[in-house]
Design a protein around this motif. Structure first.
Motif, PDB file in Angstrom:
ATOM      1  N   ASP A  27       0.826  -1.206   0.000  1.00 24.82           N
ATOM      2  CA  ASP A  27       0.000   0.000   0.000  1.00 24.82           C
ATOM      3  C   ASP A  27       0.866   1.266   0.000  1.00 24.82           C
ATOM      4  OD1 ASP A  27       0.768   0.518   2.650  1.00 24.82           O
ATOM      5  OD2 ASP A  27      -1.216   0.216   3.490  1.00 24.82           O
ATOM      6  N   ALA A  28       0.223   2.410  -0.011  1.00 26.69           N
ATOM      7  CA  ALA A  28       0.915   3.698  -0.091  1.00 26.69           C
ATOM      8  C   ALA A  28       1.790   3.973   1.123  1.00 26.69           C
ATOM      9  CB  ALA A  28      -0.112   4.821  -0.270  1.00 26.69           C
ATOM     10  N   ASP A  29       1.510   3.317   2.246  1.00 26.94           N
ATOM     11  CA  ASP A  29       2.304   3.498   3.462  1.00 26.94           C
ATOM     12  C   ASP A  29       3.386   2.423   3.601  1.00 26.94           C
ATOM     13  OD1 ASP A  29       0.850   5.766   4.340  1.00 26.94           O
ATOM     14  OD2 ASP A  29      -0.757   4.434   5.020  1.00 26.94           O
ATOM     15  N   ARG A  76      -7.274   2.646  -1.381  1.00 27.55           N
ATOM     16  CA  ARG A  76      -7.486   3.170  -0.031  1.00 27.55           C
ATOM     17  C   ARG A  76      -8.223   2.159   0.837  1.00 27.55           C
ATOM     18  NH1 ARG A  76      -8.374   9.603  -0.530  1.00 27.55           N
ATOM     19  NH2 ARG A  76      -6.625   9.900  -1.916  1.00 27.55           N
TER      20      ARG A  76
END
Length: 92
Positions: A27-29, A76
């Motif tokens: 994911d983005a993190d 998300r």
């Protein structure tokens, strides 16, 4: 690159055992999510290694169980597929 690093499963240090992993999302993190199909769960990386996120109580049809999840898609929210599509928003 010819050399890879094993993060989870056989050959990884201080990690979980996987049984038929069938999907993976970063994911983005920079959290890594793995569909562990034959263990009926989805696991997630974290600061202290991997932990079970969904389906931590064995395979089945109860609300806290999965049964052979196959794929995962992440933006998300995370989506995974078993017999039907389930949506889950994860707040970290």
């Amino acid at each position: 690159q010819l050399n890879g690093i094993t993060l989870a499963g056989n050959g990884a240090i201080n990690t979980i055992t996987l049984n038929c992993p069938s999907g993976i999302v970063l994911d983005a993190d920079n959290y890594l999510f793995i569909v562990d199909s034959s263990n009926h769960r989805i696991v997630r990386s974290g600061p202290n290694g991997f932990r079970c996120l969904v389906g931590c109580y064995g395979g089945g049809s109860a609300s806290n169980q999965l049964l052979n999840p196959q794929t995962i898609i992440g933006f998300r929210s995370l989506f995974w597929q078993q017999i039907h599509v389930v949506r889950m928003t994860i707040v970290v």
